[in-house]
Scaffold this motif. Structure first.
Motif, PDB file in Angstrom:
ATOM      1  N   VAL A 272       0.852  -1.190   0.000  1.00 56.73           N
ATOM      2  CA  VAL A 272       0.000   0.000   0.000  1.00 56.73           C
ATOM      3  C   VAL A 272       0.886   1.237   0.000  1.00 56.73           C
ATOM      4  O   VAL A 272       1.828   1.337   0.812  1.00 56.73           O
ATOM      5  CB  VAL A 272      -0.940   0.025   1.223  1.00 56.73           C
ATOM      6  N   VAL A 273       0.590   2.185  -0.887  1.00 53.32           N
ATOM      7  CA  VAL A 273       1.324   3.447  -0.949  1.00 53.32           C
ATOM      8  C   VAL A 273       0.453   4.546  -0.374  1.00 53.32           C
ATOM      9  O   VAL A 273      -0.694   4.738  -0.799  1.00 53.32           O
ATOM     10  CB  VAL A 273       1.730   3.796  -2.392  1.00 53.32           C
ATOM     11  N   ASP A 274       0.973   5.272   0.609  1.00 47.34           N
ATOM     12  CA  ASP A 274       0.264   6.397   1.223  1.00 47.34           C
ATOM     13  C   ASP A 274       1.239   7.563   1.326  1.00 47.34           C
ATOM     14  O   ASP A 274       1.981   7.685   2.295  1.00 47.34           O
ATOM     15  CB  ASP A 274      -0.265   6.005   2.600  1.00 47.34           C
ATOM     16  N   GLY A 275       1.244   8.415   0.299  1.00 47.91           N
ATOM     17  CA  GLY A 275       2.201   9.510   0.259  1.00 47.91           C
ATOM     18  C   GLY A 275       3.607   8.954   0.132  1.00 47.91           C
ATOM     19  O   GLY A 275       3.905   8.180  -0.784  1.00 47.91           O
ATOM     20  N   GLU A 276       4.472   9.344   1.061  1.00 44.95           N
ATOM     21  CA  GLU A 276       5.852   8.855   1.053  1.00 44.95           C
ATOM     22  C   GLU A 276       6.030   7.605   1.907  1.00 44.95           C
ATOM     23  O   GLU A 276       7.147   7.162   2.156  1.00 44.95           O
ATOM     24  CB  GLU A 276       6.805   9.955   1.532  1.00 44.95           C
ATOM     25  N   ALA A 297      18.234  -0.400  -6.156  1.00 49.34           N
ATOM     26  CA  ALA A 297      17.290   0.099  -7.148  1.00 49.34           C
ATOM     27  C   ALA A 297      17.226   1.626  -7.173  1.00 49.34           C
ATOM     28  O   ALA A 297      16.454   2.213  -7.943  1.00 49.34           O
ATOM     29  CB  ALA A 297      15.900  -0.473  -6.878  1.00 49.34           C
ATOM     30  N   GLY A 298      18.019   2.269  -6.325  1.00 48.59           N
ATOM     31  CA  GLY A 298      18.048   3.729  -6.305  1.00 48.59           C
ATOM     32  C   GLY A 298      16.978   4.366  -5.451  1.00 48.59           C
ATOM     33  O   GLY A 298      16.763   5.585  -5.519  1.00 48.59           O
ATOM     34  N   VAL A 299      16.307   3.580  -4.634  1.00 47.82           N
ATOM     35  CA  VAL A 299      15.277   4.120  -3.747  1.00 47.82           C
ATOM     36  C   VAL A 299      15.953   4.804  -2.565  1.00 47.82           C
ATOM     37  O   VAL A 299      16.814   4.210  -1.893  1.00 47.82           O
ATOM     38  CB  VAL A 299      14.335   3.011  -3.239  1.00 47.82           C
ATOM     39  N   ARG A 300      15.584   6.069  -2.328  1.00 48.75           N
ATOM     40  CA  ARG A 300      16.150   6.817  -1.195  1.00 48.75           C
ATOM     41  C   ARG A 300      15.365   6.466   0.077  1.00 48.75           C
ATOM     42  O   ARG A 300      14.248   6.949   0.278  1.00 48.75           O
ATOM     43  CB  ARG A 300      16.101   8.313  -1.488  1.00 48.75           C
ATOM     44  N   VAL A 301      15.950   5.611   0.877  1.00 53.29           N
ATOM     45  CA  VAL A 301      15.270   5.082   2.060  1.00 53.29           C
ATOM     46  C   VAL A 301      15.508   6.001   3.253  1.00 53.29           C
ATOM     47  O   VAL A 301      16.642   6.177   3.696  1.00 53.29           O
ATOM     48  CB  VAL A 301      15.756   3.654   2.383  1.00 53.29           C
ATOM     49  N   ARG A 302      14.442   6.611   3.755  1.00 52.92           N
ATOM     50  CA  ARG A 302      14.535   7.480   4.940  1.00 52.92           C
ATOM     51  C   ARG A 302      14.078   6.764   6.211  1.00 52.92           C
ATOM     52  O   ARG A 302      14.371   7.212   7.322  1.00 52.92           O
ATOM     53  CB  ARG A 302      13.702   8.735   4.726  1.00 52.92           C
ATOM     54  N   GLY A 303      13.323   5.716   6.031  1.00 54.52           N
ATOM     55  CA  GLY A 303      12.862   4.936   7.171  1.00 54.52           C
ATOM     56  C   GLY A 303      12.568   3.519   6.726  1.00 54.52           C
ATOM     57  O   GLY A 303      12.022   3.307   5.625  1.00 54.52           O
ATOM     58  N   PHE A 304      12.934   2.546   7.555  1.00 49.37           N
ATOM     59  CA  PHE A 304      12.742   1.134   7.189  1.00 49.37           C
ATOM     60  C   PHE A 304      12.578   0.330   8.467  1.00 49.37           C
ATOM     61  O   PHE A 304      13.408   0.432   9.383  1.00 49.37           O
ATOM     62  CB  PHE A 304      13.948   0.628   6.392  1.00 49.37           C
TER      63      PHE A 304
END
Length: 327
Positions: A272-276, A297-304
């Motif tokens: 599910v995508v909800d904004g960021e 994949a170049g995804v900028r991960v700010r939280g995981f």
């Protein structure tokens, strides 16, 4: 009733049901026309617990409570309250039980205080010499002292709920049975009732709390049971029930579409995508590998991370359906 004075059938009953404040075995209620409201319920409420009784409308919660309180007869099975069979031992059990079921029954033309005085006077065990003191204490405990002189017909729904709860607290109780006690209360009132429930539990009272508000159960209860379509789905400590549901993997990123794609490729379902914020079921692989795949994949991960499953997650996992929060 002590063990020495118990009959042999009662001793067998108590051995079968254990020492819980409430214990049912194969408790069943079928109404005329064949409607099965409660189907073979095996329920155990530990002494001293705050026990949440969960289920959507029509799940059998109120029917179960009415059988426990001796208001209706079961079709089959047994129910024990405070170690005694119900409804056979209602006269011995009910003086030790406070109950608020399906909303309070009030005399609208009487004040809140006079309603409680009348209720207390109907209790043959109540000492009339201390009646007014008991009523004043009960009103104070539920926050109705200032409104004690107002007629009950002028009370809001939330005030009526408070007054009903006050009537259940006129005497010290070993067991308190509350059916939707925060119905009609504003958020502040709900917090006050939750605090009161915790206080009662700390004093040794077992509290059996029926509710459709999952967050309410999670905040205040030590144990819970989940009902659906008349059957018991699960019961146990609240933390254990929630732990039985898998948490969700949550990723915070300015690249949500790419993150969703990678999570699906890594085996996450229900993404599910909800904004960021992107969430999904935790895939069955090392989460470090999932995180690495996002970065590659170049995804900028700010939280995981994995979010702890809630009681609502557990309910959906157990029943396969949403929860009717309309009351």
């Amino acid at each position: 009733m002590g063990e020495a004075s118990a009959t042999e059938p009662e001793r067998r009953d108590r051995e079968a049901t254990g020492d819980g404040a409430i214990a049912t075995r194969a408790l069943t209620k079928r109404y005329r026309g064949g409607q099965l409201a409660v189907d073979g319920l095996h329920l155990t409420v530990p002494e001293g617990s705050v026990f949440g009784f969960l289920g959507p409308n029509g799940s059998g919660k109120t029917t179960t409570i009415r059988m426990l309180m001796g208001l209706i007869e079961p079709t089959s099975g047994t129910a024990h309250v405070l170690g005694r069979p119900m409804p056979r031992s209602a006269r011995a059990v009910l003086p030790h039980v406070g109950a608020l079921i399906e909303g309070p029954a009030l005399y609208g033309f009487l004040s809140g205080r006079d309603n409680l005085l009348r209720h207390d006077a109907a209790d043959p065990t109540a000492d009339p010499r201390t009646r007014r003191a008991r009523v004043a204490a009960a009103l104070g405990r539920v926050g109705l002292t200032a409104a004690a002189g107002k007629k009950a017909k002028a009370y809001s729904l939330g005030m009526k709920q408070r007054l009903g709860l006050a009537s259940a607290l006129l005497q010290p109780r070993r067991l308190l049975v509350l059916d939707e006690p925060t119905n009609g209360l504003d958020p502040q009132g709900m917090r006050e009732i939750r605090t009161l429930v915790r206080e009662l539990a700390s004093e040794g009272t077992t509290v059996f709390l029926s509710s459709h508000l999952l967050d309410e159960i999670e905040q205040v209860c030590t144990h819970a049971a989940v009902m659906a379509r008349g059957r018991l789905i699960a019961q146990g400590p609240v933390a254990d029930l929630a732990a039985g549901a898998r948490g969700r993997l949550a990723v915070t990123t300015p690249d949500p579409a790419d993150a969703a794609r990678v999570l699906k490729e890594q085996g996450a379902a229900d993404v599910v995508v909800d904004g960021e914020r992107v969430t999904g079921e935790v895939p069955g692989r090392d989460l470090a590998e999932v995180n690495a795949a996002l970065v590659i994949a170049g995804v900028r991960v700010r939280g995981f991370g994995v979010e702890r499953a809630s009681l609502e997650d557990a309910f959906v996992a157990l029943t396969g359906e949403g929860f009717d929060v309309a009351g």
